[in-house]
Design an enzyme around this catalytic site. Structure first.
Site, mmCIF file in Angstrom:
data_model
loop_
_atom_site.group_PDB
_atom_site.id
_atom_site.type_symbol
_atom_site.label_atom_id
_atom_site.label_comp_id
_atom_site.label_asym_id
_atom_site.label_seq_id
_atom_site.Cartn_x
_atom_site.Cartn_y
_atom_site.Cartn_z
ATOM 1 N N GLY A 43 70.224 37.790 26.991
ATOM 2 C CA GLY A 43 71.337 37.270 26.850
ATOM 3 C C GLY A 43 71.573 35.893 26.333
ATOM 4 C CE LYS B 207 78.869 37.011 37.584
ATOM 5 N NZ LYS B 207 77.554 37.427 37.021
ATOM 6 C CB SER C 271 81.449 32.660 37.339
ATOM 7 O OG SER C 271 82.569 32.053 36.697
ATOM 8 C CE1 TYR D 269 81.931 37.889 34.689
ATOM 9 C CE2 TYR D 269 83.660 36.203 35.033
ATOM 10 C CZ TYR D 269 82.247 36.537 34.743
ATOM 11 O OH TYR D 269 81.223 35.316 34.630
HETATM 12 C C1 UD1 Z 1 86.434 32.305 31.302
HETATM 13 C C2 UD1 Z 1 86.139 32.791 32.689
HETATM 14 C C3 UD1 Z 1 84.833 32.531 33.413
HETATM 15 C C4 UD1 Z 1 83.724 32.929 32.388
HETATM 16 C C5 UD1 Z 1 83.871 32.339 31.037
HETATM 17 C C6 UD1 Z 1 82.875 32.940 30.126
HETATM 18 C C7 UD1 Z 1 88.127 32.841 34.292
HETATM 19 C C8 UD1 Z 1 89.183 32.131 34.984
HETATM 20 N N1 UD1 Z 1 87.093 32.391 33.560
HETATM 21 O O1 UD1 Z 1 86.429 31.050 31.401
HETATM 22 O O2 UD1 Z 1 84.684 33.087 34.491
HETATM 23 O O3 UD1 Z 1 82.330 32.486 33.051
HETATM 24 O O4 UD1 Z 1 85.102 32.868 30.504
HETATM 25 O O5 UD1 Z 1 82.864 34.371 29.907
HETATM 26 O O6 UD1 Z 1 87.932 34.207 34.374
HETATM 27 N N2 UD1 Z 1 91.267 28.699 24.660
HETATM 28 C C9 UD1 Z 1 91.717 28.565 23.647
HETATM 29 N N3 UD1 Z 1 91.954 29.438 22.516
HETATM 30 C C10 UD1 Z 1 90.910 30.339 22.410
HETATM 31 C C11 UD1 Z 1 89.965 30.774 23.507
HETATM 32 C C12 UD1 Z 1 90.081 29.916 24.482
HETATM 33 O O7 UD1 Z 1 92.779 27.746 23.778
HETATM 34 O O8 UD1 Z 1 90.694 31.296 21.392
HETATM 35 C C13 UD1 Z 1 91.193 27.691 25.833
HETATM 36 C C14 UD1 Z 1 91.466 28.494 27.078
HETATM 37 O O9 UD1 Z 1 92.692 28.725 27.361
HETATM 38 C C15 UD1 Z 1 90.577 27.725 28.093
HETATM 39 C C16 UD1 Z 1 89.525 27.151 27.524
HETATM 40 O O10 UD1 Z 1 89.780 27.391 25.981
HETATM 41 O O11 UD1 Z 1 91.591 26.673 28.713
HETATM 42 C C17 UD1 Z 1 88.340 27.769 27.873
HETATM 43 O O12 UD1 Z 1 88.410 29.142 27.627
HETATM 44 P P1 UD1 Z 1 87.371 30.144 27.634
HETATM 45 O O13 UD1 Z 1 86.323 29.849 26.920
HETATM 46 O O14 UD1 Z 1 87.730 31.564 27.449
HETATM 47 O O15 UD1 Z 1 86.709 30.137 29.379
HETATM 48 P P2 UD1 Z 1 87.533 30.142 30.684
HETATM 49 O O16 UD1 Z 1 88.891 31.028 30.487
HETATM 50 O O17 UD1 Z 1 87.526 28.751 31.074
#
Ligand code: UD1
Length: 336
Positions: free
Chosen positions: A11, A154, A125, A150
């Site tokens: 992974g 954890k 996490s 998920y």
């Molecule tokens: C999530 C999980 C975390 C997990 C991680 C990796 C939660 C709260 N968090 O983190 O436990 O380890 O994923 O799988 O469950 N964003 C955008 N546009 C996008 C995608 C994301 O604006 O298309 C923003 C999100 O709103 C966030 C930030 O980018 O503010 C990071 O998002 P993301 O990469 O999905 O990670 P988390 O949600 O922080």
């Protein structure tokens, strides 16, 4: 030479850790059925290190198969990465997450007990902190209010490990709470392999910059932050991988019973828009994006207090957000 079973070693984080374990003189053995990975990761590991990875292609919930791996390999320790990790999918199919993530740890702990293997590093996490009670988040912040199935797997796995180490005084466990792992190996031979449309920010950024996606949607610009977008602690996967080696080395010096938890982040929070602009600057590429509505379940801001990891493990990050976004882009280009 210490032999370590690396479940989920094909992974994203597992493969980078395999490289660092080998560099530190360990013998890492991968246990992974490649359900969320591809052969190219194994080829990438060989290109980086000149060593063909040893892999057992089995499901970690399969107790008989896991037992055979332990019979054959006689490991000294285990790093348990194998788990499902898509937050949205876990809402739609929670039983898959409870079965795989919790079931694999139950199976692993039983097999470890049968073979008297006592040292374990577990992938947790920052999601266990839920909203987080203060920033930066310390390890003693309350946990348990996760935002998704998920996240709850954890929380439950951490509790299972605390209970197991009370019941077995020889067990030595370290639980590592990752913040937002991003980037790729600087060689561009291994990196993240999102399946379908990426849920996470950085794979979406690289795919949008490469023209594989129309545009990135920034989920919300009306949060109470410096530019209105959410704040996260983005950590280069190579820095994260190195922490696992230090954790194993530290465990070996401790007395049992042991069940310790560490945050793994940079200690710095960056907004979504900062990540997008940094990507554009370091790579000289535009990221097409629009501002969209908030995403359900997102917390406003989350970043790590890293004092414990520094003081106890002697671990600190060496790579920047810019380094991680440069390496993520190189990986995207290598993927084609
Ligand atoms: C999530 C999980 C975390 C997990 C991680 C990796 C939660 C709260 N968090 O983190 O436990 O380890 O994923 O799988 O469950 N964003 C955008 N546009 C996008 C995608 C994301 O604006 O298309 C923003 C999100 O709103 C966030 C930030 O980018 O503010 C990071 O998002 P993301 O990469 O999905 O990670 P988390 O949600 O922080």
């Amino acid at each position: 030479m210490k032999k370590t079973i690396v479940t989920g070693g094909a992974g994203f984080i597992g493969s980078h850790t395999w490289v660092e374990l080998l560099a530190a003189g360990c013998t890492p053995i991968i246990v992974d059925d490649l359900r969320n990975s591809e052969e190219r990761v194994l080829l990438g590991l060989e290109k980086i290190t000149g060593r063909k990875p040893v892999i057992h292609r089995i499901d970690c919930t399969d107790a008989r198969a896991m037992n055979l791996v332990f019979v054959q390999e006689k490991p000294d320790s285990v790093i348990h990465f194998a788990a499902d990790k898509a937050v949205g999918e876990s809402v739609r199919d929670p039983l898959k997450y409870y079965h795989n993530n919790i079931g694999s740890l139950v199976t692993l702990l039983r097999v470890m007990a049968d073979h008297k293997v006592k040292d374990l590093v577990f992938s947790s996490s920052c999601t266990v902190y839920g909203e987080g009670d203060k920033l930066p988040v310390t390890e003693d912040s309350p946990t348990g209010a996760a935002a998704s199935p998920y996240g709850y797997t954890k929380v439950v796995c951490e509790q299972m490990l605390r209970d197991a180490s009370i019941a077995d005084p020889a067990l030595r466990v370290v639980m590592l709470r990752y913040f937002n792992p991003i980037g790729a190996h600087p060689s561009a031979h291994i990196g993240e392999l999102p399946i379908g449309v990426p849920n996470n920010l950085v794979p979406f950024i690289t795919q949008a910059a490469a023209g594989l996606r129309d545009k990135l949607t920034v989920f919300g610009n009306d949060y109470p932050t410096r530019d209105g977008s959410c704040i996260r602690d983005y950590i280069h996967v190579v820095d994260l991988a190195k922490a696992h080696v230090l954790a194993l080395q530290w465990i070996a010096k401790q007395k049992a019973p042991l069940c310790e938890v560490f945050n793994l982040g940079t200690g710095q929070g960056n907004t979504v828009l900062e990540a997008v602009h940094t990507f554009e600057e370091v790579n000289g590429v535009k990221v097409p994006f629009v501002i969209g509505p908030r995403r359900a379940g997102d917390v406003v801001a989350m970043y790590a207090d890293t004092a414990k990891s520094l003081n106890v493990l002697g671990w600190r990050t060496e790579l920047t957000l810019g380094d991680a976004l440069r390496d993520a882009w190189r990986w995207q280009l290598a993927l084609g």
